[in-house]
Motif scaffolding. Sequence first.
Motif, PDB file in Angstrom:
ATOM      1  N   VAL A  84       1.917   8.605 -12.330  1.00 44.34           N
ATOM      2  CA  VAL A  84       3.209   7.683 -12.614  1.00 44.34           C
ATOM      3  C   VAL A  84       3.878   7.132 -11.141  1.00 44.34           C
ATOM      4  O   VAL A  84       4.698   6.253 -11.388  1.00 44.34           O
ATOM      5  N   ALA A  85       3.183   7.692 -10.198  1.00 46.12           N
ATOM      6  CA  ALA A  85       4.080   7.046  -8.785  1.00 46.12           C
ATOM      7  C   ALA A  85       2.870   7.565  -7.696  1.00 46.12           C
ATOM      8  O   ALA A  85       2.235   8.270  -7.600  1.00 46.12           O
ATOM      9  N   ILE A  86       2.767   6.413  -6.803  1.00 37.82           N
ATOM     10  CA  ILE A  86       2.147   6.679  -5.611  1.00 37.82           C
ATOM     11  C   ILE A  86       2.867   6.020  -4.370  1.00 37.82           C
ATOM     12  O   ILE A  86       3.616   5.142  -4.422  1.00 37.82           O
ATOM     13  N   SER A  87       2.721   6.741  -3.135  1.00 37.56           N
ATOM     14  CA  SER A  87       3.030   6.015  -1.970  1.00 37.56           C
ATOM     15  C   SER A  87       1.723   6.433  -0.952  1.00 37.56           C
ATOM     16  O   SER A  87       1.338   7.297  -0.866  1.00 37.56           O
ATOM     17  N   LEU A  88       1.338   5.143  -0.363  1.00 35.91           N
ATOM     18  CA  LEU A  88       0.116   5.247   0.584  1.00 35.91           C
ATOM     19  C   LEU A  88       0.971   5.048   1.841  1.00 35.91           C
ATOM     20  O   LEU A  88       1.213   3.845   2.363  1.00 35.91           O
ATOM     21  N   THR A  89       1.101   6.021   2.888  1.00 43.71           N
ATOM     22  CA  THR A  89       1.577   5.869   3.922  1.00 43.71           C
ATOM     23  C   THR A  89       0.764   5.942   5.242  1.00 43.71           C
ATOM     24  O   THR A  89      -0.101   7.077   5.303  1.00 43.71           O
ATOM     25  N   VAL A  90       0.571   4.993   6.028  1.00 39.96           N
ATOM     26  CA  VAL A  90      -0.215   5.287   7.460  1.00 39.96           C
ATOM     27  C   VAL A  90       0.449   5.951   8.366  1.00 39.96           C
ATOM     28  O   VAL A  90       1.584   5.558   8.753  1.00 39.96           O
ATOM     29  N   LEU A  91      -0.170   6.728   9.128  1.00 39.06           N
ATOM     30  CA  LEU A  91       0.132   7.591  10.120  1.00 39.06           C
ATOM     31  C   LEU A  91       0.057   6.962  11.599  1.00 39.06           C
ATOM     32  O   LEU A  91      -1.235   6.775  11.761  1.00 39.06           O
ATOM     33  N   LEU A  92       1.173   6.617  12.326  1.00 37.67           N
ATOM     34  CA  LEU A  92       1.185   6.190  13.705  1.00 37.67           C
ATOM     35  C   LEU A  92       1.549   6.953  14.673  1.00 37.67           C
ATOM     36  O   LEU A  92       1.249   8.267  14.394  1.00 37.67           O
ATOM     37  N   GLU A  93       1.795   6.559  15.686  1.00 44.65           N
ATOM     38  CA  GLU A  93       1.894   7.291  16.849  1.00 44.65           C
ATOM     39  C   GLU A  93       3.482   7.616  17.167  1.00 44.65           C
ATOM     40  O   GLU A  93       4.281   7.134  16.533  1.00 44.65           O
ATOM     41  N   ALA A 137       3.920   1.448  -2.051  1.00 41.41           N
ATOM     42  CA  ALA A 137       4.302   2.506  -2.935  1.00 41.41           C
ATOM     43  C   ALA A 137       4.753   1.720  -4.303  1.00 41.41           C
ATOM     44  O   ALA A 137       5.233   0.669  -4.304  1.00 41.41           O
ATOM     45  N   ARG A 138       4.338   2.463  -5.401  1.00 40.51           N
ATOM     46  CA  ARG A 138       4.542   2.296  -6.737  1.00 40.51           C
ATOM     47  C   ARG A 138       4.918   3.299  -7.526  1.00 40.51           C
ATOM     48  O   ARG A 138       4.444   4.384  -7.607  1.00 40.51           O
ATOM     49  N   ALA A 178     -11.425   4.345   7.259  1.00 41.97           N
ATOM     50  CA  ALA A 178     -11.281   3.917   8.981  1.00 41.97           C
ATOM     51  C   ALA A 178      -9.769   4.218   9.172  1.00 41.97           C
ATOM     52  O   ALA A 178      -9.383   4.202  10.432  1.00 41.97           O
ATOM     53  N   PHE A 179      -8.596   4.627   8.426  1.00 37.00           N
ATOM     54  CA  PHE A 179      -7.403   4.859   8.555  1.00 37.00           C
ATOM     55  C   PHE A 179      -6.930   6.392   8.403  1.00 37.00           C
ATOM     56  O   PHE A 179      -7.340   7.082   7.498  1.00 37.00           O
ATOM     57  N   LYS A 180      -5.818   6.768   9.374  1.00 40.60           N
ATOM     58  CA  LYS A 180      -5.343   7.861   9.081  1.00 40.60           C
ATOM     59  C   LYS A 180      -4.090   7.801   8.156  1.00 40.60           C
ATOM     60  O   LYS A 180      -3.028   6.709   8.684  1.00 40.60           O
ATOM     61  N   CYS A 181      -4.040   8.193   6.864  1.00 41.72           N
ATOM     62  CA  CYS A 181      -2.996   8.101   6.144  1.00 41.72           C
ATOM     63  C   CYS A 181      -2.715   9.237   5.251  1.00 41.72           C
ATOM     64  O   CYS A 181      -3.662  10.288   4.876  1.00 41.72           O
ATOM     65  N   VAL A 182      -1.675   9.029   4.458  1.00 37.17           N
ATOM     66  CA  VAL A 182      -1.415  10.318   3.439  1.00 37.17           C
ATOM     67  C   VAL A 182      -0.923   9.518   2.213  1.00 37.17           C
ATOM     68  O   VAL A 182      -0.256   8.437   2.248  1.00 37.17           O
ATOM     69  N   THR A 183      -1.709  10.063   1.018  1.00 33.87           N
ATOM     70  CA  THR A 183      -1.439   9.226  -0.230  1.00 33.87           C
ATOM     71  C   THR A 183      -0.652  10.206  -1.131  1.00 33.87           C
ATOM     72  O   THR A 183      -1.229  11.263  -1.308  1.00 33.87           O
ATOM     73  N   VAL A 184       0.460  10.111  -1.507  1.00 35.51           N
ATOM     74  CA  VAL A 184       1.068  11.187  -2.560  1.00 35.51           C
ATOM     75  C   VAL A 184       1.170  10.696  -3.827  1.00 35.51           C
ATOM     76  O   VAL A 184       1.648   9.410  -3.994  1.00 35.51           O
ATOM     77  N   GLY A 185       0.948  11.241  -4.748  1.00 31.59           N
ATOM     78  CA  GLY A 185       0.925  11.077  -6.166  1.00 31.59           C
ATOM     79  C   GLY A 185       1.956  11.874  -6.816  1.00 31.59           C
ATOM     80  O   GLY A 185       1.884  13.112  -6.562  1.00 31.59           O
ATOM     81  N   ILE A 186       2.450  11.411  -7.735  1.00 32.59           N
ATOM     82  CA  ILE A 186       3.276  12.177  -8.884  1.00 32.59           C
ATOM     83  C   ILE A 186       2.683  11.928 -10.075  1.00 32.59           C
ATOM     84  O   ILE A 186       2.536  11.007 -10.736  1.00 32.59           O
ATOM     85  N   ILE A 187       2.526  13.045 -10.688  1.00 31.55           N
ATOM     86  CA  ILE A 187       1.600  13.087 -12.047  1.00 31.55           C
ATOM     87  C   ILE A 187       2.389  13.924 -13.039  1.00 31.55           C
ATOM     88  O   ILE A 187       3.063  14.979 -12.776  1.00 31.55           O
ATOM     89  N   TYR A 188       2.698  13.288 -14.178  1.00 32.24           N
ATOM     90  CA  TYR A 188       3.546  13.841 -15.456  1.00 32.24           C
ATOM     91  C   TYR A 188       2.272  14.138 -16.445  1.00 32.24           C
ATOM     92  O   TYR A 188       1.581  12.981 -17.087  1.00 32.24           O
TER      93      TYR A 188
END
Length: 298
Positions: free
Chosen positions: A218-227, A236-237, A203-213
């Motif tokens: 090993v890391a994620i950021s879940l960012t909701v895109l606004l106007e 973010a973890r 239901a949301f417009k978002c970008v989820t970035v993952g870092i993989i080793y």
Amino acid sequence: MISEFPKFKRLALDDKDQVDAITAKYPPYSDFEFASMWAWDVKEEMAITDLNGNLAIRFTDYLSGTPFYTFLGADYTNETADTLLGYALSQGHEARLKLVPEIAVATMDRERFLVEEDRDHFDYIYAIESYVDYKEPALKKVRNTLNAHRRRHSGHITVQLELSDRQTDALIFDLCERWERRSKMPIQNESAALSRFLKSASAFKCVTVGIIYGETLVAISLTVLLEKGNCSCLFARGDTAYHGIYALLMHETAKILIEKGYQFMNYEQDLGIPNLRAAKLAFSPTYFLKKYTVAHAQ
């Protein structure tokens, strides 16, 4: 359809468009951003109403779970605050509004109301471009941390994760469990909030970035895109066994968001948790979105 005061409507996914239309008129305060409201409504007690053209909300405190009231808007703010304070008292709740945005308190009568800054709930706003290269003097320490991380660890892969996929969700929760075991600043209900969001992520417009080793997330950021070039980092973890992982995560997230045309990120509040405040301040925020408590003057 949002009801009119004094009728409060339980928050529902189909309220998103109407809430978004209201919040788009104001700075992107994290507490009023619909994805945040939806995710953190883990007890399904949040309720909304229209009061004098303002969005009034019955929240539960992020840490204590205690109900309280707030509102977003700039219309008839004295009347709105007075009405909500009286209503809170009638419902057996504390006669004090919380998380009230600066836009709402700007025109309040300070002889009628005691208005106090709530530093623990200031939103941290970052200019995203600064984290693409970390060239600003204020970010020297973070830049050095990133460089040290790269010397210790090599071969990371940056990916954009597709949410609502069982395998992806499992990887995210595994990372969060590792973070909770190592963290000295766990936040109550955060796992429940993440789970609630993931169930409705489509239901949301978002970008989820993952870092993989290797094969490990090993890391994620879940960012909701606004106007208007704004976005809000909802979660973010990073696995702190990888020293400097947050410097890398912010760097990789910034590169993706800049490419998508976003300029400012709301990194939400620190809740007065000392380690969390230090971590957010280390990234040198561009400015704060201030919030206040409001009570009747004695």
